[in-house]
Design a protein around this motif. Structure first.
Motif, mmCIF file in Angstrom:
data_model
loop_
_atom_site.group_PDB
_atom_site.id
_atom_site.type_symbol
_atom_site.label_atom_id
_atom_site.label_comp_id
_atom_site.label_asym_id
_atom_site.label_seq_id
_atom_site.Cartn_x
_atom_site.Cartn_y
_atom_site.Cartn_z
ATOM 1 N N VAL A 167 -99.067 -19.321 -43.424
ATOM 2 C CA VAL A 167 -97.941 -20.019 -44.068
ATOM 3 C C VAL A 167 -98.280 -21.505 -44.204
ATOM 4 N N HIS A 168 -98.795 -22.090 -43.128
ATOM 5 C CA HIS A 168 -99.140 -23.523 -43.172
ATOM 6 C C HIS A 168 -100.248 -23.778 -44.192
ATOM 7 N N ALA A 169 -101.263 -22.911 -44.175
ATOM 8 C CA ALA A 169 -102.389 -23.114 -45.088
ATOM 9 C C ALA A 169 -101.950 -22.959 -46.547
ATOM 10 N N ARG A 170 -101.024 -22.029 -46.795
ATOM 11 C CA ARG A 170 -100.524 -21.859 -48.166
ATOM 12 C C ARG A 170 -99.758 -23.085 -48.624
ATOM 13 N N LEU A 171 -99.010 -23.679 -47.703
ATOM 14 C CA LEU A 171 -98.260 -24.886 -48.072
ATOM 15 C C LEU A 171 -99.213 -26.047 -48.382
ATOM 16 N N LEU A 172 -100.323 -26.092 -47.666
ATOM 17 C CA LEU A 172 -101.251 -27.208 -47.858
ATOM 18 C C LEU A 172 -102.176 -27.002 -49.052
ATOM 19 N N THR A 173 -102.592 -25.750 -49.278
ATOM 20 C CA THR A 173 -103.564 -25.511 -50.357
ATOM 21 C C THR A 173 -102.908 -25.051 -51.658
ATOM 22 N N ARG A 174 -101.727 -24.470 -51.545
ATOM 23 C CA ARG A 174 -101.002 -23.912 -52.703
ATOM 24 C C ARG A 174 -101.822 -22.836 -53.413
ATOM 25 N N ASN A 175 -102.606 -22.118 -52.642
ATOM 26 C CA ASN A 175 -103.450 -21.081 -53.223
ATOM 27 C C ASN A 175 -103.715 -20.028 -52.146
ATOM 28 N N GLU A 176 -103.409 -18.771 -52.487
ATOM 29 C CA GLU A 176 -103.533 -17.689 -51.491
ATOM 30 C C GLU A 176 -104.959 -17.544 -50.961
ATOM 31 N N ALA A 177 -105.914 -17.539 -51.902
ATOM 32 C CA ALA A 177 -107.302 -17.299 -51.498
ATOM 33 C C ALA A 177 -107.839 -18.457 -50.665
ATOM 34 N N ASP A 178 -107.527 -19.679 -51.082
ATOM 35 C CA ASP A 178 -107.965 -20.857 -50.310
ATOM 36 C C ASP A 178 -107.357 -20.824 -48.915
ATOM 37 N N ALA A 179 -106.082 -20.443 -48.859
ATOM 38 C CA ALA A 179 -105.387 -20.416 -47.573
ATOM 39 C C ALA A 179 -106.048 -19.404 -46.640
ATOM 40 N N ALA A 180 -106.327 -18.208 -47.158
ATOM 41 C CA ALA A 180 -106.941 -17.164 -46.319
ATOM 42 C C ALA A 180 -108.308 -17.617 -45.816
ATOM 43 N N ASP A 181 -109.097 -18.223 -46.709
ATOM 44 C CA ASP A 181 -110.425 -18.693 -46.292
ATOM 45 C C ASP A 181 -110.325 -19.820 -45.275
ATOM 46 N N ALA A 182 -109.372 -20.726 -45.511
ATOM 47 C CA ALA A 182 -109.213 -21.864 -44.589
ATOM 48 C C ALA A 182 -108.815 -21.375 -43.199
ATOM 49 N N VAL A 183 -107.913 -20.399 -43.158
ATOM 50 C CA VAL A 183 -107.465 -19.879 -41.855
ATOM 51 C C VAL A 183 -108.632 -19.195 -41.146
#
Lengths: 170, 144
Positions: free
Chosen positions: A31-47
């Motif tokens: 949830v936090h990563a999605r708020l910061l990246t605004r992109n599902e794939a970026d968020a999943a990779d970042a996490v």
């Protein structure tokens, strides 16, 4: 098992103990990563990358500190890296599915939609303050900004959220 | 009453509601009771904090562990630079000791070992510094 026991086991070489940490925090980290990246794939990779960073850096984690506060700094850095290299990478191999919960009220859904419409820095502050329950001091340390700035930014973020909730636009 | 006054009062009221400051001062109370804009702000602020305090994370389903596990199980197959250079250092020191005690028949050999060692060390250290490091899970993720 709790965080401290899992971290002790990881430090002792039990890699599987880290599974407890990943499964406990992955949903909120996403949830936090999605708020910061605004992109599902970026968020999943970042996490994913942040969890790997956390595992490798466990030796530097101070026992007794809340794990998520420490992990959040790693996650935030990964989100910024991920956003900066957007467009140069393929889609993430991790699939993230929202779980539909019938108990979640329409108000809550509307609130999350409004939070999603805030700028990433505002959304981050609102979520960390209200959902995580962090103090100004914890926000100041994790975000690397002075306490006074936390206050004024939180005030501005709340004002903007109020506008969005009441049907306005920014 | 200036906008600056309003903002100062609101910041203090907000910090107080967040349990980050003491209770609002009599001056703050006085300001709010005489300022319609601040009264409206306070009403909205209280309603917002009530709504936000009950909010929970949306649940997301993801199998993050299998991806993380692959990466943390990864062991770099290349031994460290120190491990690679250790035999060379030992051999060079051995050669130096040999030079001190044995009279070599071909003088050119005196130079051969130090030069070969220098080339080897430069090659190993240089290739490590110039290498583009990546690993299997990263390549898989990029579809390579």
């Amino acid at each position: 098992m709790d965080d401290a026991a899992a971290i002790r086991a990881c430090r002792g070489g039990e890699i599987n103990a880290f599974r407890y940490i990943v499964e406990r925090y992955q949903s909120r980290a996403l949830v936090h990563a999605r708020l910061l990246t605004r992109n599902e794939a970026d968020a999943a990779d970042a996490v994913q990358d942040a969890f790997v960073d956390a595992f490798r850096g466990l030796a530097g984690f101070e026992a007794g500190r809340p794990f998520y506060g420490w992990f959040y700094v790693l996650l935030r850095n990964r989100c910024f890296k991920q956003t900066s290299r957007r467009g140069t990478r393929a889609e993430s191999g991790i699939s993230v599915e929202p779980v539909v919960e019938p108990t979640v009220s329409v108000d809550q859904l509307d609130l999350w939609r409004a939070i999603d419409r805030l700028a990433p820095s505002d959304a981050e502050l609102i979520v960390l303050k209200h959902v995580e329950g962090w103090t100004y001091e914890e926000l100041s340390v994790s975000l690397g900004i002075p306490r006074g700035t936390v206050m004024s930014r939180l005030y501005a973020a709340r004002q903007r959220l109020l506008v969005l909730i009441s049907g306005g636009s920014l | 009453m200036s906008t600056n006054d309003c903002e100062q009062v609101r910041l203090h009221v907000m910090a107080s509601a967040d349990h980050e400051a003491g209770p609002p001062s009599p001056r703050d109370h006085e300001h709010v009771s005489s300022c319609a804009a601040c009264q409206q702000w306070l009403k909205n602020f209280e309603s917002l904090t009530t709504t936000l305090d009950g909010v929970a994370y949306p649940r997301l389903q993801a199998d993050m562990w299998s991806a993380v596990e692959k990466q943390i199980h990864h062991v770099d197959p290349t031994p460290s630079l120190t491990c690679q250079l250790a035999p060379v250092i030992v051999m060079t020191l051995g050669w130096r000791v040999l030079q001190l005690f044995v009279d070599l028949p071909v003088p050119a050999l005196h130079l051969l070992v130090p030069v070969a060692t220098a080339i080897f060390v430069a090659w190993r250290a240089g290739s490590r510094l110039l290498a583009i490091e990546t690993w299997a899970p990263e390549l898989q993720k990029r579809g390579i």
